[in-house]
Design a protein around this motif. Structure first.
Motif, PDB file in Angstrom:
ATOM      1  N   SER A  50      -4.828  -2.375  -0.552  1.00 44.59           N
ATOM      2  CA  SER A  50      -4.168  -3.661  -0.745  1.00 44.59           C
ATOM      3  C   SER A  50      -5.009  -4.775  -0.146  1.00 44.59           C
ATOM      4  O   SER A  50      -5.865  -4.550   0.693  1.00 44.59           O
ATOM      5  CB  SER A  50      -2.778  -3.645  -0.112  1.00 44.59           C
ATOM      6  OG  SER A  50      -2.909  -3.576   1.286  1.00 44.59           O
ATOM      7  N   LYS A  76       0.857  -1.172   0.000  1.00 47.40           N
ATOM      8  CA  LYS A  76       0.000   0.000   0.000  1.00 47.40           C
ATOM      9  C   LYS A  76       0.904   1.235   0.000  1.00 47.40           C
ATOM     10  O   LYS A  76       1.925   1.253   0.693  1.00 47.40           O
ATOM     11  CB  LYS A  76      -0.840  -0.033   1.287  1.00 47.40           C
ATOM     12  CG  LYS A  76      -2.016   0.881   1.256  1.00 47.40           C
ATOM     13  CD  LYS A  76      -2.944   0.556   2.418  1.00 47.40           C
ATOM     14  CE  LYS A  76      -3.952   1.675   2.530  1.00 47.40           C
ATOM     15  NZ  LYS A  76      -5.146   1.306   3.222  1.00 47.40           N
ATOM     16  N   ASP A  89      -5.716  -0.759  -7.080  1.00 46.54           N
ATOM     17  CA  ASP A  89      -5.402  -1.992  -6.370  1.00 46.54           C
ATOM     18  C   ASP A  89      -4.789  -2.971  -7.356  1.00 46.54           C
ATOM     19  O   ASP A  89      -4.772  -2.705  -8.561  1.00 46.54           O
ATOM     20  CB  ASP A  89      -6.637  -2.572  -5.660  1.00 46.54           C
ATOM     21  CG  ASP A  89      -7.713  -3.006  -6.621  1.00 46.54           C
ATOM     22  OD1 ASP A  89      -7.441  -3.894  -7.442  1.00 46.54           O
ATOM     23  OD2 ASP A  89      -8.830  -2.451  -6.558  1.00 46.54           O
TER      24      ASP A  89
END
Lengths: 334, 493
Positions: A287, A188, A261
């Motif tokens: 994530s 992330k 993502d």
């Protein structure tokens, strides 16, 4: 083993590299483990266009075995394909090629056929509905396509299944599995403030400025001219996008490319590696957690792999913190 | 009647989009909204009374509608299943949805009965169907779910008991190789019992469906009423939000007039509000024969005509109108001819297309006495000499038809004198010339002269004498729009 891995997560997706990768075996194992632990679970799937003809004609035998009390969200026409005794809890108005999605409660053990909605927003609503009917944990049977790989919007965690049915070439299967796993493992981004600042398809960020760009070529020019180290990409990232970005040349070195993502990165393994070699790296806004990779050395088409060699190759290709399991050793109930 | 693209153009679609029924039945009626026919006069009057009564209650206490709204919003369309109940055995999903509907019908009946107008609405009867619900909910639990209860038949309860035992045996069987055969046996028995259960459920659902189907007609009648109630309530809310009223529909064979006081076109109103201005309400009174509107360019003649078309159509569709007050007969037809809508169809020039459409309108008006015919800038696409002759002809033609309400806008001179009624747009008539000049020479005028002009323009209508000719405002307007000076000098040379 699998149950311990999923225990901290309230929603888990199962994702397959192809048919017969062992995804259903994994799901059945998890269902049985949860039942043994006394949990009420909810089950649904991400729409299944790829298998539609099988499911509609009924030639595909339902393989998911659930226990009394399980909450199931599936299409109306998929219900008669299973054999559980059931209670109808709700009709949702969400359409699928097999009719509206209904939520039912199993009143016996038995087989079910899952055909859920294909939109993530609807899956999120279904998760909440199932929780409302008492599901403590929700499993989402993912589709067999790269598109649904690890959707953080839908589940907190995922299990990836791969197997000999993917390709006769074991090297290719290992390489593509590792690529899929790498996308699911993307970290992330640490720039938590990013998501609000991006309306354009591409946004090139410097310390002081944000440049919205409509094309990847414009973004590449900006990256070069501004010596930018941060790029945000909205929606899907394609091979064509990466190829255009390569024109930024040396300026790519040290660049952080932020995708929404991992499931949005639709680039080939080849271009992805080239991007990394140029010194750039991907991160994501949201994530998911890849809990495990399962391998199935048996091919539905006859070209089986050597069990030990396959397991070993996948273990070497996947980062150490992710367990790689032989699906057949994790035997299922049904 | 007006054509589909005209409905969008006059702002009818905009008004309809503002209607927000709560149930699928109200929504369907909204989509199928159409003018009331001559034979439906009583229903139209009833609808207007319903809207008034509901609006009164709603404005007095909107929160009292909460339970009604909640029940309506949960309804799903079960009409297909109702139809199928007469022909076949319903699935458990269908029985579930009918059961939910019947439970909601109970809540709806309760919510409706609590409202001050319950039982007074025209053509609307809301009721519960407890006997039908008892069939689908034999144990009387009124649970919001559906499953045939174990007690539905002795056989069913026995099958389910056996099935439970097999499930438990399977669960208890250790998963070892030597248990393989036993496991296979139990799985086969399980499959066999599942099939038996399915058959018995099918038989029971068949009985249940047949018992219920007796009530299918009543359920359909109820649904019709629910749709009407829902739509009338949506109309009432729209009327309160946009500031409309219920028109007076004049009795057949009585007074012949169409009168709207301070009409507004909600779509145009919303559009100009965004630009910081307000819609100037328009009042028009017509009698059979011809009325003419003359006036400045950009003065809102077309807007006036479209606003009348909109409100007249709303009235005959049983919708609230957007005016202070309105009275009109039940118009059998409304026709609008406006050149900007006549995009050269079928290879005709715009003038040719306009005339062909006009000819059709004449025929339609003859076939349906009492129609409203609106001609916007009729015959403007041809030379002024013949154009004027055409307009004068139209005015005289409709004057002789005592059963058509015609409204014609024009620039041409010597037309108004022939009409029974003559309106003129205020336009720049009352504008302080000095103020306009000063404003136009200001730097901001250069950016958007139309906007500036609009602020000085008076879009109101007034009743003018028949001898008054259209004002000569075209050059004034050109200057206001800052058309190039060197060109304007040539014009006035």
């Amino acid at each position: 083993m699998l149950y311990d891995l999923i225990k901290p997560h309230s929603s888990v997706s199962t994702v397959g590299m192809c048919k017969n990768a062992g995804k259903t075996t994994v799901l059945n194992r998890l269902i049985a483990d949860c039942a043994a632990a006394g949990e009420t679970i909810g089950l649904t799937s991400i729409g299944r266009d790829g298998e539609r003809s099988d499911v509609v004609t009924g030639t595909k035998k339902p393989e998911i075995y659930v226990f009394d009390g399980t909450i199931i969200a599936t299409a109306e026409e998929a219900l008669p394909l299973g054999d559980i005794s059931r209670e109808i809890l709700e009709t949702t108005g969400m359409p699928t090629p097999m009719g509206e999605v209904a939520v039912v409660r199993a009143k016996s053990d038995g087989f079910i056929q899952l055909a859920g909605p294909s939109m993530t927003a609807q899956l999120r609503i279904l998760k909440a509905k199932m929780a409302g009917f008492g599901a403590e944990r929700v499993f989402i049977d993912g589709a067999l396509s790269r598109k649904s790989l690890a959707m953080p919007a839908v589940s907190d965690a995922a299990i990836l299944s791969t197997g000999a049915s993917y390709s006769r070439d074991i090297e290719k299967t290992v390489r593509d599995t590792a690529h899929a796993a790498a996308l699911m493992l993307l970290p992330k981004t640490e720039r938590a403030d990013l998501s609000r600042r991006t309306a354009a398809k591409f946004t090139v960020l410097t310390d002081s400025d944000a440049f919205g760009c409509e094309t990847a070529a414009d973004a590449a020019d900006r990256i070069r001219s501004e010596k930018a180290k941060l790029l945000i990409i909205r929606g899907g990232v394609t091979d064509a996008n990466l190829e255009a970005l390569f024109s930024a040349g040396k300026a790519l070195s040290g660049l952080e490319a932020v995708a929404e993502d991992g499931s949005r990165i639709l680039v080939s393994e080849k271009n992805y590696s080239k991007f990394l070699r140029a010194g750039a790296a991907f991160t994501v806004l949201e994530s998911t957690k890849l809990l495990a990779v399962t391998v199935n050395p048996f091919s539905a088409y006859g070209a089986h792999y050597d069990k030990e060699r396959f397991l070993d190759a996948v273990r070497r290709a996947i980062p150490g913190e992710v367990p790689v399991l032989d699906v057949m050793k994790e035997e299922s109930y049904a | 009647m007006l054509e589909a693209r005209q409905l969008a153009d006059i702002g009818f679609d905009y008004v309809l989009a503002g209607l927000e029924p709560w149930s699928p039945f109200g929504e369907e009626l909204r989509r199928r909204l159409k003018p009331y026919g001559k034979a439906e006069r009583a229903a139209l009057l009833g609808e207007f009374r319903n809207i008034s009564v509901i609006a009164e209650a709603f404005s007095a206490d909107p929160s009292s509608f909460g339970p009604l709204a909640r029940a309506l919003m949960q309804l799903k369309d079960i009409r297909r299943s109702l139809q199928r109940s007469r022909e076949t055995t319903l699935s458990d999903i269908e029985l579930f949805e009918i059961k939910r509907f019947l439970i909601l019908a109970g809540s709806l009946d309760e919510a409706y009965s609590a409202l001050p107008f319950a039982g007074e609405l025209y053509g609307i009867r809301i009721f519960a169907l407890p006997e039908a619900l008892d069939i689908l909910d034999p144990d009387g639990m009124r649970a919001q779910t559906f499953r045939l209860p174990d007690g539905a038949s002795l056989l069913l309860s026995e099958i389910r008991k056996s099935r439970k035992a097999v499930d438990l045996a399977l669960r208890a069987l250790p998963q070892t190789a030597e248990n393989g055969a036993e496991r296979d046996r139990l799985m086969a028995e399980r499959t066999n019992l599942a099939a038996k259960e399915e058959n018995e459920e099918l038989r029971l659902r068949g009985e249940m469906t047949r018992a219920f189907s007796v009530y299918a007609d009543e359920a359909e009648t109820l649904i019709e009423s629910i749709g009407k109630l829902d739509l009338a309530a949506a109309k009432a809310r729209l009327m309160l939000t946009l500031g409309g009223t219920v028109p007076e529909i004049l009795p057949e064979g009585g007074e012949k007039r169409i009168e709207f006081i301070d009409m507004v076109n909600p779509e145009t109103d919303a559009a100009i509000k965004e630009r910081g201005r307000r819609f100037t309400p328009v009042s028009i009174a017509l009698e059979p024969g011809s009325a003419v509107i003359t006036g400045a360019n950009m003065g809102g003649k077309s807007v006036a005509v479209k606003t009348l078309a909109l409100n007249a159509l709303l009235a005959v569709c049983g919708m609230p109108v957007f005016a202070k007050s309105a009275a009109l007969p039940l118009l059998p037809d409304i026709r609008l001819l406006s050149e900007d809508l006549e995009d050269s169809r079928g290879g005709l020039s715009s003038f040719g297309g306009e005339m062909v459409s006009f000819d059709r309108i004449l025929t339609a008006a003859e076939e349906r006495p009492g129609s409203l015919v609106l001609l916007d800038e009729f015959a403007r696409g041809t030379n002024p000499h013949e154009g004027s002759a055409l307009v004068r002809g139209a005015v005289r033609y409709f004057n002789e038809k005592d059963d058509t309400y015609a409204l014609i806008t024009t620039h041409f001179d010597d037309v108004a004198c022939l009409a029974r009624v003559h309106y003129q747009v205020m336009g720049l008539r009352n504008t302080d010339e000095a103020a306009l000049k000063a404003a136009l020479s200001s730097p901001e005028a250069g950016k958007a002269p139309q906007e500036l002009l609009a602020r000085f323009m008076d879009y109101g209508l007034f009743r003018a004498g028949s001898e008054v000719n259209p004002p000569r405002d075209a050059l004034k307007i050109c200057r206001a729009l800052r058309i190039r000076e060197d060109f304007m000098n040539k014009v006035t040379e």
